[in-house]
Design a protein around this motif. Structure first.
Motif, PDB file in Angstrom:
ATOM      1  N   MET A 161     -19.514  54.468 -11.562  1.00 32.16           N
ATOM      2  CA  MET A 161     -19.438  55.725 -11.561  1.00 32.16           C
ATOM      3  C   MET A 161     -20.812  57.018 -12.206  1.00 32.16           C
ATOM      4  N   PRO A 162     -21.120  57.421 -11.705  1.00 27.09           N
ATOM      5  CA  PRO A 162     -22.116  58.825 -12.263  1.00 27.09           C
ATOM      6  C   PRO A 162     -22.395  58.420 -13.834  1.00 27.09           C
ATOM      7  N   ARG A 163     -23.116  58.324 -14.678  1.00 26.60           N
ATOM      8  CA  ARG A 163     -23.031  58.602 -16.073  1.00 26.60           C
ATOM      9  C   ARG A 163     -24.344  58.842 -16.552  1.00 26.60           C
ATOM     10  N   GLU A 164     -23.747  59.899 -17.875  1.00 24.68           N
ATOM     11  CA  GLU A 164     -25.172  60.353 -18.447  1.00 24.68           C
ATOM     12  C   GLU A 164     -25.695  59.962 -19.878  1.00 24.68           C
ATOM     13  N   GLU A 165     -26.664  59.618 -20.329  1.00 20.63           N
ATOM     14  CA  GLU A 165     -26.998  59.004 -21.905  1.00 20.63           C
ATOM     15  C   GLU A 165     -27.614  60.092 -22.535  1.00 20.63           C
ATOM     16  N   THR A 166     -27.382  59.843 -23.566  1.00 19.82           N
ATOM     17  CA  THR A 166     -27.908  61.333 -24.875  1.00 19.82           C
ATOM     18  C   THR A 166     -28.115  60.354 -25.523  1.00 19.82           C
ATOM     19  N   TYR A 167     -29.083  60.582 -26.367  1.00 16.84           N
ATOM     20  CA  TYR A 167     -29.271  60.410 -27.937  1.00 16.84           C
ATOM     21  C   TYR A 167     -28.511  61.685 -29.258  1.00 16.84           C
ATOM     22  N   GLU A 168     -27.515  61.450 -29.991  1.00 13.30           N
ATOM     23  CA  GLU A 168     -26.892  61.767 -30.179  1.00 13.30           C
ATOM     24  C   GLU A 168     -26.883  61.655 -32.128  1.00 13.30           C
ATOM     25  N   ASP A 169     -27.381  62.169 -33.029  1.00 14.35           N
ATOM     26  CA  ASP A 169     -27.537  61.741 -34.052  1.00 14.35           C
ATOM     27  C   ASP A 169     -28.034  60.170 -34.590  1.00 14.35           C
ATOM     28  N   GLY A 170     -28.899  59.794 -33.326  1.00 17.56           N
ATOM     29  CA  GLY A 170     -29.518  58.311 -33.165  1.00 17.56           C
ATOM     30  C   GLY A 170     -28.950  57.567 -32.691  1.00 17.56           C
TER      31      GLY A 170
ATOM     32  N   LEU B   3     -27.186  56.132 -28.613  1.00 16.22           N
ATOM     33  CA  LEU B   3     -27.894  55.735 -27.638  1.00 16.22           C
ATOM     34  C   LEU B   3     -25.338  55.833 -27.160  1.00 16.22           C
ATOM     35  N   MET B   4     -25.203  57.939 -26.391  1.00 13.70           N
ATOM     36  CA  MET B   4     -23.740  58.262 -26.372  1.00 13.70           C
ATOM     37  C   MET B   4     -23.431  58.106 -24.657  1.00 13.70           C
ATOM     38  N   CYS B   5     -22.424  57.162 -24.112  1.00 12.79           N
ATOM     39  CA  CYS B   5     -23.129  57.205 -22.646  1.00 12.79           C
ATOM     40  C   CYS B   5     -21.602  57.399 -21.760  1.00 12.79           C
ATOM     41  N   ARG B   6     -21.727  58.558 -21.118  1.00 13.38           N
ATOM     42  CA  ARG B   6     -20.101  59.482 -20.939  1.00 13.38           C
ATOM     43  C   ARG B   6     -20.094  59.406 -19.043  1.00 13.38           C
ATOM     44  N   PRO B   7     -18.777  59.252 -18.231  1.00 11.98           N
ATOM     45  CA  PRO B   7     -19.499  60.323 -17.420  1.00 11.98           C
ATOM     46  C   PRO B   7     -19.984  61.358 -16.526  1.00 11.98           C
ATOM     47  N   VAL B   8     -20.656  61.930 -16.460  1.00  7.49           N
ATOM     48  CA  VAL B   8     -21.069  62.511 -15.400  1.00  7.49           C
ATOM     49  C   VAL B   8     -19.615  63.974 -15.953  1.00  7.49           C
ATOM     50  N   LYS B   9     -20.117  65.479 -16.213  1.00 12.05           N
ATOM     51  CA  LYS B   9     -19.320  66.350 -16.927  1.00 12.05           C
ATOM     52  C   LYS B   9     -18.622  66.409 -15.071  1.00 12.05           C
ATOM     53  N   GLU B  10     -19.658  66.811 -13.683  1.00 13.81           N
ATOM     54  CA  GLU B  10     -19.302  67.278 -12.416  1.00 13.81           C
ATOM     55  C   GLU B  10     -17.831  65.654 -12.319  1.00 13.81           C
ATOM     56  N   LEU B  11     -17.383  64.678 -13.281  1.00 12.78           N
ATOM     57  CA  LEU B  11     -15.921  64.664 -12.301  1.00 12.78           C
ATOM     58  C   LEU B  11     -15.339  65.180 -13.358  1.00 12.78           C
ATOM     59  N   ASP B  12     -15.552  66.219 -14.440  1.00 15.16           N
ATOM     60  CA  ASP B  12     -13.734  66.308 -14.810  1.00 15.16           C
ATOM     61  C   ASP B  12     -13.333  67.684 -13.917  1.00 15.16           C
ATOM     62  N   GLY B  13     -14.095  67.979 -12.595  1.00 15.73           N
ATOM     63  CA  GLY B  13     -13.301  68.366 -12.110  1.00 15.73           C
ATOM     64  C   GLY B  13     -12.503  67.814 -10.965  1.00 15.73           C
ATOM     65  N   LYS B  14     -12.804  66.706 -10.607  1.00 15.15           N
ATOM     66  CA  LYS B  14     -12.595  65.932  -9.577  1.00 15.15           C
ATOM     67  C   LYS B  14     -11.293  65.050  -9.872  1.00 15.15           C
ATOM     68  N   PHE B  15     -10.543  65.437 -11.018  1.00 11.67           N
ATOM     69  CA  PHE B  15      -9.444  64.597 -11.290  1.00 11.67           C
ATOM     70  C   PHE B  15      -8.407  65.493 -11.584  1.00 11.67           C
ATOM     71  N   ARG B  16      -7.555  65.972 -11.353  1.00 17.24           N
ATOM     72  CA  ARG B  16      -5.774  66.652 -11.600  1.00 17.24           C
ATOM     73  C   ARG B  16      -5.377  65.559 -12.952  1.00 17.24           C
ATOM     74  N   THR B  17      -4.864  66.419 -13.511  1.00 14.99           N
ATOM     75  CA  THR B  17      -4.111  65.909 -15.094  1.00 14.99           C
ATOM     76  C   THR B  17      -2.376  66.123 -14.554  1.00 14.99           C
ATOM     77  N   ASP B  18      -1.301  65.269 -14.822  1.00 13.86           N
ATOM     78  CA  ASP B  18      -0.021  64.964 -13.730  1.00 13.86           C
ATOM     79  C   ASP B  18       0.680  64.771 -14.789  1.00 13.86           C
ATOM     80  N   GLU B  19       0.426  64.466 -16.029  1.00  9.70           N
ATOM     81  CA  GLU B  19       0.934  64.074 -17.724  1.00  9.70           C
ATOM     82  C   GLU B  19       0.771  63.146 -18.162  1.00  9.70           C
ATOM     83  N   GLY B  20       0.839  63.747 -19.539  1.00 10.57           N
ATOM     84  CA  GLY B  20       0.790  63.506 -20.679  1.00 10.57           C
ATOM     85  C   GLY B  20       2.155  63.487 -22.085  1.00 10.57           C
ATOM     86  N   GLY B  21       1.761  63.427 -23.269  1.00 13.73           N
ATOM     87  CA  GLY B  21       2.129  63.175 -23.839  1.00 13.73           C
ATOM     88  C   GLY B  21       1.664  62.343 -25.046  1.00 13.73           C
TER      89      GLY B  21
END
Length: 157
Positions: free
Chosen positions: A1-10, A12-30
């Motif tokens: 999975m493509p990830r982006e790494e950033t430093y925040e307040d010292g 190291l943060m690792c998250r999926p790249v923002k472009e993946l947000d548009g690749k998923f559709r929310t089906d359910e929640g609660g």
């Protein structure tokens, strides 16, 4: 999975790249209200999905267990950890931040699991063999009760 790494307040943060947000559709929640007598079960249509769950810090039960073939996750907001027990492999202990709600983002893609915890402060990956055609996460508690917020999203297309 493509990830982006950033430093925040010292940190190291690792998250999926923002472009993946548009690749998923929310089906359910609660919210799932889980008690020792009534486990929470989600029936998902495939093994390609994103499951986000949030366990409230003030969860009455000390630990929430999520079973999802072939994994067992012991989530303890009170003690700030997730213990991952993949079938046939070594366990992993993922520490969580104190003073925060516990949010876990699971990305399953047939035989790969990517886990992002605490907004990207922690991450882990596993390759696995599944036994079932569709995923059915089951949540349980050993004492008292717990409310879990959840959201299920499937890949577009």
């Amino acid at each position: 999975m493509p990830r982006e790494e950033t430093y925040e307040d010292g940190v190291l943060m690792c998250r999926p790249v923002k472009e993946l947000d548009g690749k998923f559709r929310t089906d359910e929640g609660g919210v799932l209200h889980v008690t020792p007598e009534h486990p929470g079960v989600l029936s998902l249509s495939s093994y390609s999905f994103r499951l986000s769950i949030t366990v409230k810090r003030k969860c009455e039960s000390g630990e929430v267990v999520m079973k999802l073939d072939p994994f067992v996750f012991h989530i303890s907001p009170e003690h700030s950890y997730v213990l991952v027990l993949p079938e046939g492999k070594n366990s992993s202990l993922i520490p969580l931040e104190k003073e925060r709600e516990t949010r876990l983002d699971f990305y399953f893609d047939n035989s790969v699991l990517e886990l992002f915890a605490d907004g990207g402060r922690r991450s882990a990956s596993w390759i696995f063999r599944r036994k079932r055609e569709k995923a059915e996460p089951e949540f349980s508690v050993f004492q008292k009760s717990c409310d879990l917020s959840y959201e299920v999203a499937y890949p577009n297309g």
